[in-house]
Design an enzyme around this catalytic site. Structure first.
Site, short mmCIF file in Angstrom:
data_model
loop_
_atom_site.label_atom_id
_atom_site.label_comp_id
_atom_site.label_asym_id
_atom_site.label_seq_id
_atom_site.Cartn_x
_atom_site.Cartn_y
_atom_site.Cartn_z
N GLU A 11 -39.07 65.73 -1.63
CA GLU A 11 -39.85 65.55 -0.39
C GLU A 11 -41.31 65.90 -0.69
OE1 GLU A 11 -38.52 67.77 2.96
OE2 GLU A 11 -36.65 66.64 3.15
N ARG A 34 -47.55 41.21 -0.67
CA ARG A 34 -46.96 39.90 -0.95
C ARG A 34 -45.80 39.57 -0.03
NH1 ARG A 34 -46.57 40.75 -7.36
NH2 ARG A 34 -46.47 42.90 -6.64
N GLN A 35 -45.31 40.59 0.70
CA GLN A 35 -44.25 40.32 1.68
C GLN A 35 -44.90 40.15 3.05
OE1 GLN A 35 -40.60 42.62 1.32
NE2 GLN A 35 -41.42 43.61 -0.50
N LYS A 67 -48.62 25.61 -10.12
CA LYS A 67 -47.50 26.41 -10.62
C LYS A 67 -46.28 26.25 -9.73
CE LYS A 67 -47.29 30.76 -9.39
NZ LYS A 67 -47.49 32.21 -9.24
N ASP A 73 -57.53 35.71 -9.94
CA ASP A 73 -56.37 35.97 -9.08
C ASP A 73 -56.52 37.34 -8.45
OD1 ASP A 73 -53.97 35.38 -7.87
OD2 ASP A 73 -52.82 35.14 -9.72
N GLY A 132 -47.35 39.36 -15.35
CA GLY A 132 -48.23 38.64 -16.28
C GLY A 132 -47.77 37.22 -16.55
C1 R5P Z 1 -49.12 35.36 -6.21
O1 R5P Z 1 -49.27 34.61 -5.26
C2 R5P Z 1 -50.20 36.29 -6.67
O2 R5P Z 1 -51.46 35.86 -6.29
C3 R5P Z 1 -50.12 36.48 -8.18
O3 R5P Z 1 -50.38 35.22 -8.80
C4 R5P Z 1 -48.76 36.98 -8.60
O4 R5P Z 1 -48.40 38.11 -7.86
C5 R5P Z 1 -48.77 37.31 -10.09
O5 R5P Z 1 -47.48 37.74 -10.43
P1 R5P Z 1 -46.97 37.71 -11.92
O6 R5P Z 1 -48.01 38.39 -12.78
O7 R5P Z 1 -45.67 38.49 -11.87
O8 R5P Z 1 -46.73 36.29 -12.34
#
Ligand code: R5P
Length: 310
Positions: A36, A93-94, A190, A216, A222
């Site tokens: 905790e 991202r969620q 992508k 980005d 990566g």
């Molecule tokens: C996704 O929409 C984000 O902008 C990044 O491109 C993503 O989170 C990168 O994730 P990773 O390095 O796991 O491919």
């Protein structure tokens, strides 16, 4: 004014404190035996304008809980105004329901920060700008672009540069940076078949003979970055660099990037770099301490923050 640091990014908090020429507020943030979190603010903060610096980076849940408990401690100690300074906003991202019966965790985290007692939020390069709207309190989404652009201008001959978005979702972000350095824009189309994996399908734009700069918000595994770099080199790019705000760099990401053909990845210290990141041959870290420190100073003095990005 008080500046309180959680444990996620002490180095950045100290650099911000140095910029503001104030000491970090004395506070204890530690664990009980059962893990905790216990927080004790060891200075009077009654009536103060308090800023809590804490990225919700790995271990995300622990750092988020620390942030909430620090805010609660400040609120109960009668701070006049509390600003959650979250250089990297985890769970961003969620931000939508990807399918039925799934959560919108970014909204939940926004609710948690608000209900803990934050009056304002300051963050940087949110994954999606509309996450600002998840908060019903004033939220400043700072941009790392001025820091990135200064570095690019110092290091590159601008005439042969091509800014590249590694996916269709990042086009707005990449275009904004391309505009600042007056460079053309290409897009990697992508397709991600499974979570955690990415697959490059196509490059929109002629990158032959160009020095490409991938832009980005997050580099996590990566995969997106390395695949995009391979796709650009396969289409004749002379070299590929990347400027990415948040170096999440989970799992084997650092090894993947050092083994890749990427010339250099430049990230910021929105997330505290690990030792592996610090010694990586092709990863460099830019500090956003001055930018965040200035934004904090302007907030404290009720001055414009947006003019920092004109
Ligand atoms: C996704 O929409 C984000 O902008 C990044 O491109 C993503 O989170 C990168 O994730 P990773 O390095 O796991 O491919």
């Amino acid at each position: 004014m008080k500046l309180v640091a959680g444990n996620s990014n002490r180095a950045l908090a100290e650099a911000i404190a140095a910029y503001l020429a104030i000491p970090l507020t004395k506070a204890v943030v530690r664990r009980f035996a059962d893990m905790e979190i216990f927080v004790e603010i060891q200075e009077n903060v009654r009536g103060q304008d308090a800023f809590v610096v804490q990225s919700t980076s790995f271990p995300t849940n622990d750092h988020l809980m620390e942030l909430l408990i620090i805010i609660d401690a400040l609120r109960r100690a009668s701070a006049k105004r509390i600003t959650a300074v979250v250089p990297y906003f985890g769970y961003a991202r969620q931000d939508r329901k990807p399918g039925p019966r799934t959560p919108i965790s970014a909204k939940l985290v926004a609710n948690l920060i608000t209900h803990a007692g934050a009056d304002r939020v300051m963050t940087m390069d949110l994954h999606a700008g509309q996450i600002q709207g998840f908060f019903d309190i004033p939220t400043d989404n700072l941009y790392s672009a001025p820091v990135m652009v200064r570095d690019i201008k110092e290091r590159f001959e601008l005439s042969n540069l091509m800014v590249v978005s590694p996916d269709v979702g990042g086009v707005v972000r990449a275009r904004a940076l391309a505009k600042r350095i007056d460079a053309p824009l290409a897009i990697v189309d992508k397709r991600r078949e499974r979570p955690g994996e990415s697959e490059v399908m196509n490059v929109i734009g002629d990158v032959k003979g160009r020095r490409c700069i991938l832009v980005d918000d997050i580099v996590d595994s990566g995969g997106t970055l390395v695949n995009a770099a391979d796709a650009l080199l396969a289409r004749g790019a002379s070299e590929v660099h990347a400027y990415i705000t948040h170096g999440v760099l989970s799992g084997g990401a650092v090894a993947r990037i050092t083994a890749s053909k990427l010339k250099e990845l430049v990230i910021t210290d929105s997330i505290q770099p690990t030792e592996a990141v610090r010694v990586a041959r092709n990863i460099r870290v830019l500090s956003v301490a001055t930018l965040m420190g200035e934004a904090i100073a302007r907030t404290a003095h009720e001055e414009s923050v947006s003019s920092l990005f004109d």
